[in-house]
Scaffold this active site. Structure first.
Site, PDB file in Angstrom:
ATOM      1  N   GLY A  70     -88.752  25.182 -31.146  1.00 40.75           N
ATOM      2  CA  GLY A  70     -89.123  24.506 -29.897  1.00 40.75           C
ATOM      3  C   GLY A  70     -88.830  25.427 -28.731  1.00 40.75           C
ATOM      4  N   GLY A  85    -101.115  20.348 -33.111  1.00 40.05           N
ATOM      5  CA  GLY A  85    -100.855  21.711 -32.639  1.00 40.05           C
ATOM      6  C   GLY A  85    -102.109  22.485 -32.278  1.00 40.05           C
ATOM      7  CB  SER A  96     -84.660  28.489 -24.637  1.00 40.59           C
ATOM      8  OG  SER A  96     -85.801  28.209 -25.388  1.00 40.59           O
ATOM      9  CG  ASP A 113     -93.389  25.602 -29.844  1.00 42.83           C
ATOM     10  OD1 ASP A 113     -92.393  25.285 -29.164  1.00 42.83           O
ATOM     11  OD2 ASP A 113     -94.472  24.961 -29.803  1.00 42.83           O
ATOM     12  CG  ASP A 155     -84.952  21.923 -27.426  1.00 37.20           C
ATOM     13  OD1 ASP A 155     -85.096  20.687 -27.379  1.00 37.20           O
ATOM     14  OD2 ASP A 155     -84.985  22.660 -26.417  1.00 37.20           O
ATOM     15  CG  HIS A 158     -86.760  16.089 -29.027  1.00 39.41           C
ATOM     16  ND1 HIS A 158     -85.938  17.120 -29.412  1.00 39.41           N
ATOM     17  CD2 HIS A 158     -87.237  16.430 -27.810  1.00 39.41           C
ATOM     18  CE1 HIS A 158     -85.917  18.023 -28.457  1.00 39.41           C
ATOM     19  NE2 HIS A 158     -86.700  17.640 -27.479  1.00 39.41           N
ATOM     20  CD  GLU A 183     -80.943  21.952 -27.010  1.00 34.07           C
ATOM     21  OE1 GLU A 183     -81.947  21.633 -26.337  1.00 34.07           O
ATOM     22  OE2 GLU A 183     -80.292  22.989 -26.804  1.00 34.07           O
ATOM     23  CG  ASP A 184     -83.205  16.916 -25.975  1.00 34.79           C
ATOM     24  OD1 ASP A 184     -82.096  17.068 -25.439  1.00 34.79           O
ATOM     25  OD2 ASP A 184     -84.218  17.505 -25.596  1.00 34.79           O
TER      26      ASP A 184
HETATM   27  C1  LIG Z   1     -88.185  20.494 -25.295  1.00 30.43           C
HETATM   28  S1  LIG Z   1     -89.356  21.768 -25.600  1.00 30.43           S
HETATM   29  C2  LIG Z   1     -88.333  23.132 -25.931  1.00 30.43           C
HETATM   30  C3  LIG Z   1     -87.572  23.645 -24.698  1.00 30.43           C
HETATM   31  C4  LIG Z   1     -86.931  24.995 -24.853  1.00 30.43           C
HETATM   32  N1  LIG Z   1     -86.157  25.116 -26.071  1.00 30.43           N
HETATM   33  C5  LIG Z   1     -86.035  25.303 -23.682  1.00 30.43           C
HETATM   34  O1  LIG Z   1     -84.808  25.132 -23.769  1.00 30.43           O
HETATM   35  O2  LIG Z   1     -86.585  25.706 -22.659  1.00 30.43           O
HETATM   36  C6  LIG Z   1     -90.029  21.282 -27.122  1.00 30.43           C
HETATM   37  C7  LIG Z   1     -90.972  22.273 -27.814  1.00 30.43           C
HETATM   38  O3  LIG Z   1     -91.112  21.814 -29.158  1.00 30.43           O
HETATM   39  C8  LIG Z   1     -92.427  22.093 -29.592  1.00 30.43           C
HETATM   40  N2  LIG Z   1     -92.787  21.180 -30.681  1.00 30.43           N
HETATM   41  C9  LIG Z   1     -93.177  19.889 -30.604  1.00 30.43           C
HETATM   42  N3  LIG Z   1     -93.447  19.392 -31.811  1.00 30.43           N
HETATM   43  C10 LIG Z   1     -93.196  20.390 -32.695  1.00 30.43           C
HETATM   44  C11 LIG Z   1     -93.296  20.495 -34.111  1.00 30.43           C
HETATM   45  N4  LIG Z   1     -93.688  19.460 -34.860  1.00 30.43           N
HETATM   46  N5  LIG Z   1     -92.975  21.674 -34.689  1.00 30.43           N
HETATM   47  C12 LIG Z   1     -92.582  22.741 -33.945  1.00 30.43           C
HETATM   48  N6  LIG Z   1     -92.476  22.699 -32.586  1.00 30.43           N
HETATM   49  C13 LIG Z   1     -92.776  21.541 -31.982  1.00 30.43           C
HETATM   50  C14 LIG Z   1     -93.288  21.897 -28.344  1.00 30.43           C
HETATM   51  O4  LIG Z   1     -94.504  22.612 -28.455  1.00 30.43           O
HETATM   52  C15 LIG Z   1     -92.364  22.403 -27.230  1.00 30.43           C
HETATM   53  O5  LIG Z   1     -92.653  23.739 -26.947  1.00 30.43           O
END
Ligand SMILES: C[S@@+](CC[C@H](N)C(=O)[O-])C[C@H]1O[C@@H](n2cnc3c(N)ncnc32)[C@H](O)[C@@H]1O
Length: 256
Positions: A70, A85, A96, A113, A155, A158, A183-184
Site C-alpha cells: 500500500g 486494480g 512512504s 500495490d 497499509d 484495510h 495499519e488502520d
Molecule cells: C492508505 S494508502 C497507503 C498510504 C501509504 N502507505 C502512505 O503511508 O503514504 C492505501 C494503498 O493501498 C492500495 N491498495 C488498495 N487495495 C489493495 C489491494 N487489494 N492490494 C494491494 N494494494 C492495495 C491502494 O492502491 C493505495 O495505494
C-alpha cells in the site's frame, strides 16, 4: 466536523503545546510530514511514527529488508482500489517509500500495490504491482524479495479478509525476531469489507488474551503456523481526528 472530533483535535493540540507530543521531535515524524505520508503528525494523520521511531531506532543503520504493502492514499480513486486494480493512471510518487528510503540508509526496500507505480523510481526501492488478497500475487512478492523479511508494513486495502490473507501468506517469510505491522485496523471501507468477517484487531486481541489465532480466511496449517510462531502482539491507537474510535488501530507483531 463533529463535536467529538473537535474535542479530540483540541486535546492533541493542547498536549502538543505542552511538549507532550513525542512524535513532534521524531525524525520519522518529520520525514513522514515532509514526504506527505499520513503516518506522521500532520492534521488528521495517524501519528504512527511515534511508535515506529522507537521500534526502528536500533535497526536504522542495519542492512535490513523492508517491505511495504500500500503505497499512496488517493481519495478520488478510492472506488477503484481493492477491486480490480484497473486504474489506468500510473502514480508518480510513493511518499512512504521515500520516507523509508531516507530513514534507513542501508535498507533494501520493496513496495507492493494494486495500482500502477511503474513510473516511480526511488533508489534502493523495487515496486511490484499486485493484489494483497491474491495468494499468487503475494507469492510473486516473496519470490522477488528472495529471502527473509526484517520488517513488513501492511497499509493496503484495510479490508479484514485481505489483512488476514496477506498475514497468512507473508508471515512465514518474516525473519525470526522480525516485525509484521498492520495499519488502520480501526477502519474498513464498507465497499470491500465482507459482512461475515471477524475484524483483524479482534483476532489479535484474542491472541493476546488466549494465545490462540483463528481466522476464517486461513487454512488450519496457516493458523497453526501463526499461533506457533507469533511471540507477541502490541496494539496502538491512531491519533487521527478523522474518526471517533481509532483505538487499537496499529498492530505490531513480533515473530519468535
Ligand atoms: C492508505 S494508502 C497507503 C498510504 C501509504 N502507505 C502512505 O503511508 O503514504 C492505501 C494503498 O493501498 C492500495 N491498495 C488498495 N487495495 C489493495 C489491494 N487489494 N492490494 C494491494 N494494494 C492495495 C491502494 O492502491 C493505495 O495505494
Amino acid at each position: 466536523m463533529r463535536v467529538k472530533q473537535l474535542v479530540k483535535r483540541a486535546v492533541i493540540d493542547a498536549l502538543a503545546n505542552q511538549g507532550y507530543s513525542l512524535e513532534r521531535m521524531s525524525e520519522l515524524g518529520r520525514l513522514a510530514d515532509l514526504h506527505g505520508s499520513d503516518k506522521g503528525t500532520r492534521m488528521s494523520a495517524h501519528r504512527y511514527t511515534r511508535v515506529y521511531d522507537r521500534l526502528f531506532h536500533s535497526l536504522r543503520s542495519e542492512h535490513i529488508t523492508f517491505v511495504e504493502i500500500g503505497l499512496m492514499r488517493r481519495e478520488s480513486r478510492r472506488a477503484s482500489t481493492g477491486t480490480d486494480g484497473t486504474n489506468p493512471v500510473p502514480m508518480n510518487r510513493a511518499p512512504s517509500l521515500e520516507m523509508w528510503r531516507n530513514y534507513f540508509p542501508n535498507a533494501t526496500i520493496f513496495g507492493f500495490d494494486i495500482d500502477d507505480f511503474s513510473s516511480v523510481k526511488i533508489d534502493r526501492c523495487a515496486i511490484l504491482r499486485g493484489d494483497m488478497s491474491c495468494v499468487d500475487d503475494l507469492r510473486r512478492l516473496t519470490q522477488a524479495v528472495g529471502g527473509p523479511i526484517d520488517v513488513l508494513l501492511e497499509d493496503g486495502s484495510h479490508a479484514s479478509h485481505h489483512q488476514q490473507i496477506a498475514l497468512g501468506s507473508l508471515f512465514p517469510s518474516i525473519r525470526s525476531k522480525g516485525i509484521y505491522l498492520i495499519e488502520d485496523l480501526h477502519w474498513q471501507d464498507e465497499r470491500f469489507e465482507k459482512a461475515e468477517a471477524v475484524k483483524t484487531k479482534d483476532i489479535l486481541r484474542r491472541f493476546q488474551v488466549e494465545g490462540v489465532f483463528v481466522s476464517q480466511f486461513l487454512s488450519q496449517e496457516q493458523q497453526a503456523y501463526i499461533q506457533d510462531n507469533l511471540e507477541r502482539v502490541w496494539l496502538f491507537d491512531s491519533l487521527t481526528s478523522e474518526v471517533d474510535d481509532s483505538t487499537d488501530a496499529l498492530a505490531v507483531l513480533i515473530k519468535k
